[in-house]
Design a protein around this motif. Sequence first.
Motif, PDB file in Angstrom:
ATOM      1  N   ASP A  57       0.849  -1.204   0.000  1.00  0.00           N
ATOM      2  CA  ASP A  57       0.000   0.000   0.000  1.00  0.00           C
ATOM      3  C   ASP A  57       0.878   1.246   0.000  1.00  0.00           C
ATOM      4  O   ASP A  57       0.622   2.208  -0.737  1.00  0.00           O
ATOM      5  CB  ASP A  57      -0.881   0.043   1.259  1.00  0.00           C
ATOM      6  CG  ASP A  57      -2.048  -0.934   1.215  1.00  0.00           C
ATOM      7  OD1 ASP A  57      -2.764  -0.943   0.205  1.00  0.00           O
ATOM      8  OD2 ASP A  57      -2.247  -1.664   2.200  1.00  0.00           O
ATOM      9  N   GLU A  79      -6.043   7.331  -1.057  1.00  0.00           N
ATOM     10  CA  GLU A  79      -6.611   6.586   0.061  1.00  0.00           C
ATOM     11  C   GLU A  79      -5.593   6.479   1.195  1.00  0.00           C
ATOM     12  O   GLU A  79      -5.966   6.388   2.363  1.00  0.00           O
ATOM     13  CB  GLU A  79      -7.001   5.190  -0.440  1.00  0.00           C
ATOM     14  CG  GLU A  79      -7.701   4.335   0.577  1.00  0.00           C
ATOM     15  CD  GLU A  79      -7.689   2.872   0.204  1.00  0.00           C
ATOM     16  OE1 GLU A  79      -7.799   2.540  -0.977  1.00  0.00           O
ATOM     17  OE2 GLU A  79      -7.550   2.052   1.116  1.00  0.00           O
ATOM     18  N   GLU A  80      -4.323   6.498   0.870  1.00  0.00           N
ATOM     19  CA  GLU A  80      -3.278   6.295   1.882  1.00  0.00           C
ATOM     20  C   GLU A  80      -2.773   7.589   2.502  1.00  0.00           C
ATOM     21  O   GLU A  80      -1.856   7.575   3.323  1.00  0.00           O
ATOM     22  CB  GLU A  80      -2.103   5.508   1.273  1.00  0.00           C
ATOM     23  CG  GLU A  80      -2.488   4.166   0.679  1.00  0.00           C
ATOM     24  CD  GLU A  80      -3.221   3.242   1.662  1.00  0.00           C
ATOM     25  OE1 GLU A  80      -3.059   3.400   2.889  1.00  0.00           O
ATOM     26  OE2 GLU A  80      -3.984   2.379   1.193  1.00  0.00           O
ATOM     27  N   ASP A  97      -6.785   5.140  -5.459  1.00  0.00           N
ATOM     28  CA  ASP A  97      -6.611   4.015  -4.529  1.00  0.00           C
ATOM     29  C   ASP A  97      -5.391   3.289  -5.085  1.00  0.00           C
ATOM     30  O   ASP A  97      -5.502   2.526  -6.045  1.00  0.00           O
ATOM     31  CB  ASP A  97      -7.854   3.117  -4.557  1.00  0.00           C
ATOM     32  CG  ASP A  97      -7.702   1.887  -3.674  1.00  0.00           C
ATOM     33  OD1 ASP A  97      -6.612   1.687  -3.104  1.00  0.00           O
ATOM     34  OD2 ASP A  97      -8.686   1.132  -3.567  1.00  0.00           O
ATOM     35  N   LEU A  99      -3.460   0.923  -4.195  1.00  0.00           N
ATOM     36  CA  LEU A  99      -3.431  -0.541  -4.173  1.00  0.00           C
ATOM     37  C   LEU A  99      -4.760  -1.039  -3.639  1.00  0.00           C
ATOM     38  O   LEU A  99      -5.065  -0.866  -2.455  1.00  0.00           O
ATOM     39  CB  LEU A  99      -2.260  -1.014  -3.291  1.00  0.00           C
ATOM     40  CG  LEU A  99      -1.767  -2.441  -3.477  1.00  0.00           C
ATOM     41  CD1 LEU A  99      -2.658  -3.480  -2.839  1.00  0.00           C
ATOM     42  CD2 LEU A  99      -1.532  -2.795  -4.960  1.00  0.00           C
ATOM     43  N   ASP A 100      -5.562  -1.565  -4.530  1.00  0.00           N
ATOM     44  CA  ASP A 100      -6.883  -2.076  -4.148  1.00  0.00           C
ATOM     45  C   ASP A 100      -6.821  -3.593  -3.983  1.00  0.00           C
ATOM     46  O   ASP A 100      -6.206  -4.289  -4.795  1.00  0.00           O
ATOM     47  CB  ASP A 100      -7.906  -1.711  -5.230  1.00  0.00           C
ATOM     48  CG  ASP A 100      -9.244  -2.347  -4.956  1.00  0.00           C
ATOM     49  OD1 ASP A 100      -9.872  -1.969  -3.957  1.00  0.00           O
ATOM     50  OD2 ASP A 100      -9.642  -3.245  -5.712  1.00  0.00           O
ATOM     51  N   SER A 102      -5.901  -5.133  -0.905  1.00  0.00           N
ATOM     52  CA  SER A 102      -4.694  -5.408  -0.105  1.00  0.00           C
ATOM     53  C   SER A 102      -4.681  -6.790   0.553  1.00  0.00           C
ATOM     54  O   SER A 102      -3.610  -7.362   0.744  1.00  0.00           O
ATOM     55  CB  SER A 102      -4.552  -4.389   1.019  1.00  0.00           C
ATOM     56  OG  SER A 102      -4.652  -3.099   0.534  1.00  0.00           O
TER      57      SER A 102
END
Length: 315
Positions: A57, A79-80, A97, A99-100, A102
């Motif tokens: 992520d 998102e992070e 996003d 990395l979707d 995770s």
Amino acid sequence: MPAFPPAHVPPGLLPLMEAVAAAAMTLAARIARNGVAEHLGAAAGVNSDGDAQKALDVIADEVFLAAARAGGVRHYASEEQETVLDLGAGAWALAIDPLDGSSNIDTNVSVGTIFSVYPAAAHPEASFLRPVAEQIGAGYVIYGPQVALVCSFGQGVQRYVLDLDARAFVLVDVAAAIPPAAAEFAINASNYRHWPAPVRAFVDECLAGTEGPRARNFNMRWIASLVAEAHRIFIRGGVFLYPADGRKGYEAGRLRLVYECAPMAYLAVQAGGGATDGQGAILDMVPATLHQRVPFVFGSRAKVDRVAAHFAGEA
Ligand SMILES: O=P(O)(O)OC[C@H]1O[C@](O)(COP(=O)(O)O)[C@@H](O)[C@@H]1O
Ligand SMILES: [Mg+2]
Ligand SMILES: [Mg+2]
């Protein structure tokens, strides 16, 4: 050969798409070597939204932030990240996003990246707290057995596949369309007891098969990677549901409007499908906060309409 074919991208967005394509290739190569020199599924902390972060992520966020800088992005909402990053110069606002999916990193199941593009507004937050219908493009990358990039800039949906030998994405479908009806639905059925009545009613009638009101059998899927479910739906139809439910913290479902639902809704509608929270179209929404969650249903038009009819008490 360019890393990304220019024909279907507005010229002003080409540097961004080239940077996104290069970032996707970088990430794909690292994902393919997970466990060799680094452990991408290792715990890496908690993001501002309270979600546990994995190493990948954080890496994906760094890789796409660099791509955003290279691609003319002024406002970067991830998102992070807790807040919108102001990169100082550039015409675009990128919601991502990085990395979707995770939970699938270490299981060698498809994960992805989801993104959405707006013209940059005068202030960082204003770039994203605006009608999601103002998106000028959206897309996702799927890191699966095949790496693919699916995107739209308002003229239908294009699907590209990564040619590993050429180190370039190749256009394989110029007008990707979600089949209007299909016999597959995707939902995390372990939450059945927490769902609202209209969602239970929709799933119940699917499960009843040929003996039920729909008079046909359905298949159920759950990969726990939104991007992987979306890719299947873009290829062969079906519907995806992540509803609000009775669990603490799931009052508005799980998925985030700005980073996940708005771009997927844009793509679904461009591909002839639909996207709703049950009560209204996702593309009619205006996020109140950056990390806002919404119930999410998208996919084949007929199935999305059927779910909406249950919510309206008309099914
Ligand atoms: O584990 P659950 O509750 O079934 O949730 C799965 C959903 O959560 C997600 O993994 C959320 O995305 P992130 O991995 O980006 O947090 C979706 O891809 C997927 O559809
Ligand atoms: Mg996600
Ligand atoms: Mg994510």
